[in-house]
Every structure is written in structure tokens, then in C-alpha cells.
Design a protein around this motif. Sequence first.
Motif, short mmCIF file in Angstrom:
data_model
loop_
_atom_site.label_atom_id
_atom_site.label_comp_id
_atom_site.label_asym_id
_atom_site.label_seq_id
_atom_site.Cartn_x
_atom_site.Cartn_y
_atom_site.Cartn_z
N VAL A 1 1.07 -1.23 0.01
CA VAL A 1 0.05 0.06 -0.07
C VAL A 1 0.79 1.33 -0.06
O VAL A 1 1.33 1.73 1.16
CB VAL A 1 -0.77 0.10 1.20
CG1 VAL A 1 -1.75 1.15 1.16
CG2 VAL A 1 -1.80 -1.21 1.18
N GLN B 1 -1.30 5.74 -2.39
CA GLN B 1 -2.50 5.06 -2.43
C GLN B 1 -3.00 5.44 -0.55
O GLN B 1 -4.10 5.49 -0.58
CB GLN B 1 -2.48 3.41 -2.56
CG GLN B 1 -3.75 2.88 -2.56
CD GLN B 1 -3.71 1.33 -3.02
OE1 GLN B 1 -2.44 1.14 -3.64
NE2 GLN B 1 -4.44 0.51 -2.54
N TRP B 2 -2.04 5.40 0.22
CA TRP B 2 -2.44 5.60 1.71
C TRP B 2 -2.95 6.87 1.69
O TRP B 2 -3.90 6.88 2.61
CB TRP B 2 -0.97 5.40 2.32
CG TRP B 2 -1.20 5.55 3.84
CD1 TRP B 2 -0.85 6.59 4.50
CD2 TRP B 2 -2.17 4.74 4.70
NE1 TRP B 2 -1.31 6.35 6.23
CE2 TRP B 2 -1.96 5.16 6.05
CE3 TRP B 2 -2.65 3.59 4.56
CZ2 TRP B 2 -2.61 4.41 7.22
CZ3 TRP B 2 -3.25 2.78 5.60
CH2 TRP B 2 -3.20 3.37 6.88
N LEU C 1 -6.52 6.74 0.62
CA LEU C 1 -7.61 6.26 1.58
C LEU C 1 -7.92 7.33 2.68
O LEU C 1 -8.87 7.21 3.10
CB LEU C 1 -6.80 4.85 1.89
CG LEU C 1 -6.55 3.58 0.99
CD1 LEU C 1 -5.75 2.65 1.46
CD2 LEU C 1 -8.16 2.95 0.79
N ARG D 1 -7.02 -8.91 -5.39
CA ARG D 1 -6.45 -8.02 -4.62
C ARG D 1 -6.44 -8.32 -3.05
O ARG D 1 -5.74 -8.47 -2.33
CB ARG D 1 -6.74 -6.61 -4.82
CG ARG D 1 -6.31 -5.44 -3.94
CD ARG D 1 -4.67 -5.34 -4.10
NE ARG D 1 -4.19 -4.16 -3.35
CZ ARG D 1 -3.06 -3.84 -3.20
NH1 ARG D 1 -1.93 -4.49 -3.93
NH2 ARG D 1 -2.60 -2.75 -2.69
N ILE D 2 -7.78 -8.79 -2.52
CA ILE D 2 -7.67 -9.35 -1.33
C ILE D 2 -6.73 -10.37 -0.92
O ILE D 2 -6.28 -10.46 -0.05
CB ILE D 2 -9.02 -9.68 -0.83
CG1 ILE D 2 -10.16 -8.50 -0.97
CG2 ILE D 2 -9.49 -10.40 0.19
CD1 ILE D 2 -11.55 -8.63 -1.00
N LEU E 1 -3.35 -9.09 -0.56
CA LEU E 1 -3.32 -8.21 0.83
C LEU E 1 -3.21 -9.40 1.97
O LEU E 1 -2.63 -9.12 2.93
CB LEU E 1 -4.47 -7.25 1.08
CG LEU E 1 -4.50 -5.97 0.12
CD1 LEU E 1 -5.73 -5.42 -0.03
CD2 LEU E 1 -3.16 -5.13 0.69
N LEU F 1 -12.30 -5.12 0.78
CA LEU F 1 -11.07 -4.77 0.20
C LEU F 1 -10.60 -3.41 0.98
O LEU F 1 -9.40 -3.54 1.30
CB LEU F 1 -11.27 -4.35 -1.33
CG LEU F 1 -10.22 -3.77 -2.10
CD1 LEU F 1 -8.96 -4.81 -1.97
CD2 LEU F 1 -11.00 -3.39 -3.50
N ILE F 2 -11.34 -2.34 1.07
CA ILE F 2 -10.84 -1.30 1.83
C ILE F 2 -10.41 -1.45 2.78
O ILE F 2 -9.45 -0.95 3.60
CB ILE F 2 -11.98 -0.10 1.60
CG1 ILE F 2 -12.39 0.30 0.34
CG2 ILE F 2 -11.63 1.06 2.34
CD1 ILE F 2 -11.33 0.75 -0.58
N GLU G 1 -6.88 -3.08 2.66
CA GLU G 1 -5.77 -2.12 2.28
C GLU G 1 -5.41 -1.38 3.49
O GLU G 1 -3.99 -1.12 3.78
CB GLU G 1 -6.66 -0.97 1.28
CG GLU G 1 -6.91 -1.94 0.09
CD GLU G 1 -5.75 -1.65 -0.91
OE1 GLU G 1 -4.77 -1.35 -0.65
OE2 GLU G 1 -5.92 -2.27 -2.18
N GLY H 1 -1.73 -1.45 5.20
CA GLY H 1 -1.13 -0.04 5.26
C GLY H 1 -0.75 0.53 6.61
O GLY H 1 0.45 0.95 6.75
#
Length: 303
Positions: A26, A30-31, A34, A66-67, A70, A268-269, A272, A276
Motif C-alpha cells: 500500500v 494510495q495511503w 485512502l 487484490r484481497i 493483501l 477490500l478497503i 488495504e 497499510g
Amino acid sequence: MNKPDPKINKKRAPKRSEKVLPDALVPESQWEILGQACMVNGKAVRLRQWPTRYGDMPSKESMQERIDQLSERLDRLLTCLYAQGERKLLVIFQGMDTAGKDGVARAIMRGIHPMSLRMVSFKVPSEIEEAHDFLWRVHAQVPGAGQSIIFNRSHYDGVVMPIIQDGVGQEWIDQHIRQINDFEKMLVESDTTILKIFLNISREEQHQRMLERWENPDKRWKLTEADLHAGENYSLYANAYETVLEKTCTPHAPWWIIPADHKGFRNLITAEILVGTLERMGLSWPEPDPIVTKSEFWKKSSI
């Protein structure tokens, strides 16, 4: 009089080896996105103004891919935190009924070694718990050194529910919010990173999920009178959460508000943000035991 030796009783910092996965999954750009989208950071909390879903989302396949990526990274980061044995991680999930606290926890914990992450669920306080202050039962469950704990509901119910059910006054609310902020500051000062996530679900989606539970015999048993009250009084619960979220969003323990109408995007979020957060803790693998390092065992080709 002899002066005390400064070397005695001085805690030495353990040696570190290489950092765990130095390339962030992350990245900073991207951080920041978010944080701007989901972190309260001094903003007014009016839940109806926070999104519960986004129109432009990745495909289901892309989100799952993506999950999975992660989740693999999360497992290694949590294992590193456990091996290091110093820092602590406390993840708090709050949200109205059917927002998906259990669902997102299951999605996150899938594939994670059980020694690295544990979930604690807080139900209605027992008679013994009621006899103590509302933080008593919570403090007993906070993570120790090297531990990562998920709270499914938390001490926040000890303020939100009395606001809704008992109509407590402003003085009572201010006192309990101050106690929460002091409690969390104490945890942070004891090397605990606190990640607080509110799953924001719309009135329409909540109603639909309750209908689906009612229509499914395998899930109908989960419904209670409290669920019915929550569904019939969405605004009452939203107002109570707005009061608490805004006043307990602090620099040391801020709130993240996650759109929760779409389950896959919610997961997902959250993943992330969790990855992160861990990446920014500066984790690194500890050096092995010196006795093990010096052993002749490693010089033998076979036994």
C-alpha cells in the motif's frame, strides 16, 4: 558514595535484521487517497454525508485477487509483529446491525495463522461486568506484547447503547467519552497501535439484509428484538454514532469510516487500511538466538 552504573537495569533494544517486505503493498500515494476518503481527521461526522458505496468499483474478480494478495501480505506482517514481541495492534470494528462486522473479520482472518491474530466479541454485559466500570471487561482483552486483537464491537457500545436506550444526559456522555479517549491514549503510550473502523451501511441496505436473514431459515435465528429495534430506528442509532465518532476521533486513535453496502468492496478497503497500518509500523524480523546462531549444527551437511 558510589555512583550507580548506568548500564545496570538499562533495557537494551533488541537487534533487528532486515525489515519485513520493505516495498509497500500500500504505497504512500494510495495511503493518502485512502486517508482523504475514509479517515475522519477533524471532519464533521454526518453519516448520511459519508458514502455507503461507490459507483465505480473494480470487478468482483479483481477485488478478490487484490484481497488474496493483501491477505498473504497481512499474514507475514502479523507474524513479524508476533516474532518481534514488542508492539501491539488493536483493531476495533463498529457499525450498525448487518453492517458486516463478522463478515469483514472472517474475510481478513482467512489464511492468517491463529497465533498472529485473535478476535474478541463483546456481547451484552454480564452481571459481574455490570458491577464494574464499562472499560473493565475491555481492558482485560487488549493485546499484550506481540499480539494483534480484533474487537467485534467494543467499549463504544458502552456509550452508544445508553444514549439510545436510556437517554443519558450530555454530562454523562462527555464523561464517558473523556474516559475512552484517556483509555486509548494510555494504550497508545504503551506501544499499542489502534485502528478504529466504522462500517457505514445505508438504511436501505440494512433493511434488505434484514429481510434476507428473515427469509433464510439458516439465518433467521440470528434476529433478535434488538435487531428489530435497530432496523426500525436507523436515524436514532446513526445520531448516537455521529456523536461518539466525532468526539473520539483523536490524533493517536482516529476513526476510519468505510462504505459497507457492497461486501466485497468493504472487505477490500478494510484490508488495504490494515496492511497499510502495519507497513507503517516499521516492523522487522528479530535476530535469532545467539546460541542458535553459534551452534555447530548448521555446519553439518546431514544428521
